[in-house]
Scaffold this active site. Structure first.
Site, PDB file in Angstrom:
ATOM      1  N   GLU A 133       2.282   6.334 -11.483  1.00 19.00           N
ATOM      2  CA  GLU A 133       2.804   4.851 -11.185  1.00 19.00           C
ATOM      3  C   GLU A 133       1.497   3.953 -11.679  1.00 19.00           C
ATOM      4  O   GLU A 133       1.756   2.667 -11.865  1.00 19.00           O
ATOM      5  CB  GLU A 133       2.867   4.773  -9.931  1.00 19.00           C
ATOM      6  N   THR A 140      10.660   9.421   4.859  1.00 17.54           N
ATOM      7  CA  THR A 140       9.411   9.569   5.384  1.00 17.54           C
ATOM      8  C   THR A 140       9.799  10.042   6.857  1.00 17.54           C
ATOM      9  O   THR A 140       9.772   8.920   7.801  1.00 17.54           O
ATOM     10  CB  THR A 140       8.193   9.014   5.334  1.00 17.54           C
TER      11      THR A 140
HETATM   12  P1  5GP Z   1      10.995   5.418   3.760  1.00  9.36           P
HETATM   13  O1  5GP Z   1      10.211   6.700   3.529  1.00  9.36           O
HETATM   14  O2  5GP Z   1      10.395   4.878   5.167  1.00  9.36           O
HETATM   15  O3  5GP Z   1      12.410   5.726   4.273  1.00  9.36           O
HETATM   16  O4  5GP Z   1      11.114   4.430   2.700  1.00  9.36           O
HETATM   17  C1  5GP Z   1       9.984   3.800   2.379  1.00  9.36           C
HETATM   18  C2  5GP Z   1       8.766   4.432   1.968  1.00  9.36           C
HETATM   19  O5  5GP Z   1       9.031   4.819   0.721  1.00  9.36           O
HETATM   20  C3  5GP Z   1       7.388   3.765   1.649  1.00  9.36           C
HETATM   21  O6  5GP Z   1       6.676   3.487   2.988  1.00  9.36           O
HETATM   22  C4  5GP Z   1       6.538   4.527   0.731  1.00  9.36           C
HETATM   23  O7  5GP Z   1       5.878   5.293   1.219  1.00  9.36           O
HETATM   24  C5  5GP Z   1       7.890   4.968  -0.207  1.00  9.36           C
HETATM   25  N1  5GP Z   1       7.939   4.303  -1.448  1.00  9.36           N
HETATM   26  C6  5GP Z   1       9.169   3.485  -1.596  1.00  9.36           C
HETATM   27  N2  5GP Z   1       9.167   2.912  -2.675  1.00  9.36           N
HETATM   28  C7  5GP Z   1       7.892   3.463  -3.431  1.00  9.36           C
HETATM   29  C8  5GP Z   1       7.565   3.265  -4.789  1.00  9.36           C
HETATM   30  O8  5GP Z   1       8.016   2.519  -5.614  1.00  9.36           O
HETATM   31  N3  5GP Z   1       6.393   3.978  -5.013  1.00  9.36           N
HETATM   32  C9  5GP Z   1       5.814   4.792  -4.168  1.00  9.36           C
HETATM   33  N4  5GP Z   1       4.825   5.585  -4.436  1.00  9.36           N
HETATM   34  N5  5GP Z   1       6.322   4.858  -2.817  1.00  9.36           N
HETATM   35  C10 5GP Z   1       7.388   4.177  -2.422  1.00  9.36           C
END
Ligand code: 5GP
Length: 344
Positions: free
Chosen positions: A203, A105
């Site tokens: 989920e 993100t």
């Molecule tokens: P980033 O996008 O910051 O590299 O990775 C972490 C983000 O991925 C979290 O803040 C969350 O928005 C999303 N995320 C990671 N694991 C999950 C999960 O198991 N379910 C969902 N819905 N979102 C996740």
């Protein structure tokens, strides 16, 4: 070849891995040292030990979302984000992955804009030498509904500039927050611009949202826990999934450790596998869940009695679900070579 060796050595395709959830302990320690050397005050000293969830603790999926802030502290400057990307890709590479669609993100921090965040990951993927083929899926966080237009614009801009690196867009974040309908116009716009779409879907039980998501016909969905009638879904959405043949990214350890699934043997893998719904195994957040893609394949084989020949074909079939179409043949040839060499 024993199962451990098979799972490590077979070429694997990772399609569901969040960058900030994938940071290993050793990567986090390196980032922490780097930030300390830069003199950037870092509060994570005490918290790295808390960056984990196991089946034996009381943390649930909703608790996971506060854990990501620990990793976010460590990836808040461009240099440490580049290191995190590089080290994580190398860990997947060492685990025998030949292709990955890493997702993240774009975030604004005191040290960079959303665009610099994205630029840093993309340039690391493009400039460093990897044997794994790295691609990026840009994530939209359900908890930041006001960012959706801006992130979609960035995703389209970067997909146009680097179509072989930025291949998709996805919706993730706390499933109890926000409504899919809010994100639908932007996701449609991204799709029309050529980005492939994957959605975290089912989920938690929410039959209306699952129906809306499946009717949108994303190229893939993630998790799909509460779709089958035995897991909080119903016959109607289950049939919708079976007929749509939308591939499902399954993350066994993630679902067990977040208590979305009571145990490996109770995982909905078996319903999907038996119903011939396309599936691909993924790690989700290998740092938080202390797993690897080869471990997920091993657990899958042991839990559901999948023999080596069928196991390696799970990896082979994953080539059909990747977002960069021009790489399908190279990847499937590589896995087929492995199958032939080992008489599988
Ligand atoms: P980033 O996008 O910051 O590299 O990775 C972490 C983000 O991925 C979290 O803040 C969350 O928005 C999303 N995320 C990671 N694991 C999950 C999960 O198991 N379910 C969902 N819905 N979102 C996740």
């Amino acid at each position: 070849m024993n199962l451990d060796t098979l799972c490590r050595e077979m070429p694997k395709i990772e399609l569901h891995a969040h960058l900030n959830g994938s940071l290993s302990r050793s990567t986090m320690l390196s980032l922490q040292r780097y930030l300390a050397d830069l003199g950037i005050k870092d509060k994570t000293n005490v918290f790295i030990n808390e960056f984990q969830m196991s089946s034996g603790d009381s943390k649930t999926l909703l608790d996971a979302f506060s854990l990501f802030t620990i990793a976010h502290e460590l990836t808040s400057v461009p240099e440490s984000l580049a290191m995190a990307t590089d080290m994580t890709l190398r860990e997947f590479e060492e685990d025998g992955c030949c292709y990955i669609e890493l997702r993240s993100t774009p975030r604004q921090t005191p040290h960079m804009t959303h665009k610099q965040y994205l630029e840093t990951i993309v340039q690391t993927m493009r400039n460093e030498k990897f044997s794994i083929i790295p691609c990026l899926i840009i994530s939209i966080n359900r908890s930041s509904p006001n960012d959706v237009e801006m992130i979609t614009n960035l995703a389209i801009e970067y997909h146009r500039k680097y179509p072989d690196t930025v291949v998709g867009i996805e919706l993730s974040g706390n499933p109890a927050v926000g409504r899919f309908s809010h994100f639908l116009p932007s996701l449609t716009r991204a799709r029309e611009a050529g980005l492939k779409v994957t959605l975290h879907c089912g989920e938690i039980p929410n039959q209306q949202e699952i129906t809306e998501m499946l009717k949108f016909r994303p190229e893939r969905i993630g998790h799909g826990v509460c779709i089958h009638p035995n897991y909080g879904g119903n016959e109607e959405i289950w049939q919708l999934l079976c007929k749509s043949q939308i591939p499902v990214e399954l993350c066994l350890t993630s679902n067990v450790n977040t208590k979305s699934t009571p145990s490996y043997s109770a995982h909905h893998f078996k319903e999907l596998y038996n119903a011939n719904v396309p599936i691909v195994l993924g790690t989700d957040d290998k740092g938080i869940f202390a797993t690897s893609l080869s471990q997920e394949y091993r657990i899958c084989a042991e839990t559901f009695g999948i023999d080596p020949s069928k196991l390696v074909r799970l990896s082979l079939r994953a080539c059909d679900y990747i977002f960069s179409h021009d790489k399908k043949k190279t990847l499937s040839d590589r896995i087929l070579n492995f199958i032939n060499k080992n008489a599988l």
